[in-house]
Design a protein around this motif. Structure first.
Motif, short mmCIF file in Angstrom:
data_model
loop_
_atom_site.label_atom_id
_atom_site.label_comp_id
_atom_site.label_asym_id
_atom_site.label_seq_id
_atom_site.Cartn_x
_atom_site.Cartn_y
_atom_site.Cartn_z
N LEU A 26 0.83 -1.20 0.00
CA LEU A 26 0.00 0.00 0.00
C LEU A 26 0.87 1.25 0.00
O LEU A 26 0.57 2.23 -0.70
N ARG A 27 1.95 1.22 0.76
CA ARG A 27 2.86 2.37 0.79
C ARG A 27 3.49 2.60 -0.57
O ARG A 27 3.61 3.72 -1.04
N GLY A 28 3.90 1.51 -1.21
CA GLY A 28 4.53 1.63 -2.52
C GLY A 28 3.56 2.15 -3.57
O GLY A 28 3.90 3.03 -4.37
N ILE A 29 2.33 1.62 -3.59
CA ILE A 29 1.33 2.09 -4.54
C ILE A 29 1.03 3.57 -4.29
O ILE A 29 0.90 4.36 -5.24
N ALA A 30 0.92 3.96 -3.03
CA ALA A 30 0.64 5.36 -2.70
C ALA A 30 1.76 6.27 -3.22
O ALA A 30 1.50 7.34 -3.77
N ALA A 31 3.02 5.86 -3.06
CA ALA A 31 4.13 6.66 -3.56
C ALA A 31 4.09 6.79 -5.08
O ALA A 31 4.35 7.87 -5.63
N ILE A 32 3.73 5.72 -5.75
CA ILE A 32 3.63 5.77 -7.21
C ILE A 32 2.52 6.71 -7.66
O ILE A 32 2.68 7.48 -8.61
N MET A 33 1.39 6.67 -6.96
CA MET A 33 0.28 7.55 -7.32
C MET A 33 0.64 9.02 -7.10
O MET A 33 0.23 9.90 -7.86
N VAL A 34 1.39 9.30 -6.04
CA VAL A 34 1.87 10.67 -5.82
C VAL A 34 2.80 11.08 -6.96
O VAL A 34 2.73 12.20 -7.47
N GLY B 53 2.02 14.03 -20.59
CA GLY B 53 0.90 14.65 -21.26
C GLY B 53 -0.13 15.13 -20.25
O GLY B 53 0.07 15.03 -19.03
N PRO B 54 -1.25 15.66 -20.71
CA PRO B 54 -2.27 16.16 -19.78
C PRO B 54 -2.94 15.02 -19.02
O PRO B 54 -3.54 14.13 -19.62
N ILE B 55 -2.79 15.03 -17.70
CA ILE B 55 -3.42 14.04 -16.84
C ILE B 55 -4.45 14.75 -15.98
O ILE B 55 -4.10 15.71 -15.26
N PRO B 56 -5.71 14.34 -16.01
CA PRO B 56 -6.73 14.99 -15.18
C PRO B 56 -6.36 14.92 -13.70
O PRO B 56 -5.84 13.91 -13.22
N GLN B 57 -6.59 16.02 -12.99
CA GLN B 57 -6.32 16.05 -11.56
C GLN B 57 -7.21 15.05 -10.84
O GLN B 57 -8.41 14.97 -11.09
N ASN B 58 -6.59 14.28 -9.95
CA ASN B 58 -7.35 13.29 -9.18
C ASN B 58 -7.13 13.51 -7.69
O ASN B 58 -6.49 14.49 -7.30
N ILE B 59 -7.65 12.62 -6.88
CA ILE B 59 -7.51 12.78 -5.44
C ILE B 59 -6.32 11.99 -4.91
O ILE B 59 -6.30 11.55 -3.77
N GLY B 60 -5.30 11.85 -5.76
CA GLY B 60 -4.08 11.17 -5.33
C GLY B 60 -3.39 11.85 -4.18
O GLY B 60 -2.54 11.24 -3.52
N TYR B 61 -3.75 13.11 -3.89
CA TYR B 61 -3.16 13.81 -2.74
C TYR B 61 -3.49 13.09 -1.43
O TYR B 61 -2.78 13.26 -0.43
N LEU B 62 -4.54 12.28 -1.42
CA LEU B 62 -4.88 11.54 -0.21
C LEU B 62 -3.88 10.43 0.08
O LEU B 62 -3.91 9.85 1.17
N SER B 63 -3.01 10.12 -0.88
CA SER B 63 -1.94 9.15 -0.61
C SER B 63 -1.09 9.61 0.56
O SER B 63 -0.58 8.79 1.34
N VAL B 64 -0.90 10.92 0.70
CA VAL B 64 -0.11 11.46 1.80
C VAL B 64 -0.79 11.14 3.13
O VAL B 64 -0.12 10.80 4.12
N ASP B 65 -2.11 11.25 3.18
CA ASP B 65 -2.83 10.92 4.41
C ASP B 65 -2.71 9.43 4.73
O ASP B 65 -2.64 9.05 5.90
N LEU B 66 -2.67 8.60 3.68
CA LEU B 66 -2.43 7.18 3.91
C LEU B 66 -1.02 6.97 4.45
O LEU B 66 -0.82 6.13 5.35
N PHE B 67 -0.03 7.72 3.95
CA PHE B 67 1.33 7.65 4.51
C PHE B 67 1.31 7.94 6.01
O PHE B 67 1.93 7.23 6.80
N PHE B 68 0.62 9.02 6.40
CA PHE B 68 0.56 9.39 7.81
C PHE B 68 -0.10 8.30 8.64
O PHE B 68 0.35 7.99 9.75
#
Length: 363
Positions: A14-22, A32-47
């Motif tokens: 889970l930690r590795g996947i979260a880092a990749i998504m960040v 290229g253009p990537i739509p903004q997603n809620i990948g910022y929540l990966s940081v909350d998963l890190f915490f």
């Protein structure tokens, strides 16, 4: 000395996947253009994971006095700093390309970065390595953990979790979502953002210790499904719930803890276990090195260098970061940390295998 430590392989995945998504959020147009997603929540998963992992690794030792808060903080600095320092020259080069060779400014930026002194700059609290803002709060949470949180009851920790979540929600309502804490205007909310997830992680581990769940059958399949679920969640378009941060908090306070609990209740074997361990081993190198690299590529384009910008070229960069992260972990980070521990005699007991040691001390 038996400290009761356990190794949760699925948490590493889970930690590795979260880092990749960040990392994919910070490609700066390379893919290229990537739509903004809620990948910022990966940081909350890190915490959240940090609360679980540090409680597993150090809570008993801190509570019994086998390790002092000062030694614990030194352990954390040894864990976080080598790769962080390795990233700073790339950040300096990137800054120089953007703003020129002002040696006094560069020296000031480097000193502030080494000392982890945040900037009030609108472009980010830590100019040389943007994602390192979370490390600042990781260290702050570590100080609080070793001096106060370990002394509190489960109920007190839960009350702190809800209070910190409430204060963070106040900032998230103003910003539109939970992607706060790294900006100058919302920096104060970074303290509460890390506190609610980190404290919740400690609560989760304590609950696990009291009510150890039955180990789930088909641990490989469950672990893979959890990773797929995380990929799906972090790819939800940010525009869907922008202005309604309650969805972010639902994920952080309910969904992520449920996923972590399930991950703690599984054991992996064979190839899946090997991949999961490597995901955990590479998670921190990927997280701390990717930001300056992508920023440097973007600066090179802005200064006139005609670098390939097709998604295929971007994926080559992504794969290159994986390779660099692996080399940095195996041939720099782990040997340096081992040598530092030997130098200051923090861990006189026989060394454990590098892959296992990586887990229990990652952020």
């Amino acid at each position: 000395m038996n400290t009761g430590k356990q190794f949760f392989t699925a948490l590493e995945a889970l930690r590795g996947i979260a880092a990749i998504m960040v990392m994919f959020r910070h490609t700066g147009g390379t893919l290229g253009p990537i739509p903004q997603n809620i990948g910022y929540l990966s940081v909350d998963l890190f915490f959240l994971l940090s609360g679980v992992v540090l409680a597993n690794s150090y809570e008993k030792q801190l509570a019994t006095g086998e390790i002092s808060p000062a030694k614990f903080i030194v352990q954390r600095l040894i864990r976080l700093y080598p790769l962080y320092l390795l990233s700073l020259p790339v950040g300096l080069l990137n800054y120089a390309l953007q703003f020129g060779l002002d040696y006094l400014t560069l020296a000031d930026l480097l000193l502030r970065a080494i000392l982890f002194v945040p900037s009030s700059d609108v472009d980010g609290a830590f100019r040389l390595n943007g994602p390192s803002w979370s490390l600042f709060f990781e260290l702050w949470a570590g100080v609080l953990f070793s001096t106060l949180l370990i002394r509190l009851s489960w109920r007190s920790l839960l009350a702190i979790t809800m209070g910190a979540a409430g204060f963070t929600l106040y900032g998230a309502l103003a910003a539109g979502n939970l992607d706060i804490g790294h900006q100058a205007g919302y920096f104060r909310f970074g303290f509460s953002r890390v506190l609610f997830s980190f404290s919740l992680g400690i609560c989760l581990y304590r609950l696990y210790e009291v009510r150890k769940p039955k180990v789930a059958e088909s641990g490989n399949m469950v672990g893979l499904l959890l990773c797929a679920c995380l990929v799906f969640i972090t790819n939800i378009p940010a525009r869907i719930f922008f202005g309604f941060p309650y969805f972010d908090f639902l994920l952080c306070l309910v969904v992520f803890p449920a996923m972590v609990w399930m991950a703690m209740s599984t054991r992996q074997a064979g190839l899946v276990e090997l991949v999961f361990r490597w995901l955990g081993r590479l998670s921190y190198p990927i997280y701390i090195l990717h930001g300056p690299i992508f920023s440097l590529l973007q600066s090179l384009r802005q200064t006139g260098y005609e670098l390939p910008s097709a998604p295929a070229a971007g994926m080559i960069v992504v794969f290159a970061i994986f390779i660099v992260a692996g080399i940095a972990a195996v041939h720099f980070d782990e040997p340096v940390r081992k040598k530092l521990k030997m130098m200051i005699a923090l861990n006189p007991s026989p060394a454990v295998p590098a892959a296992s040691n990586t887990v229990t001390e990652q952020p």
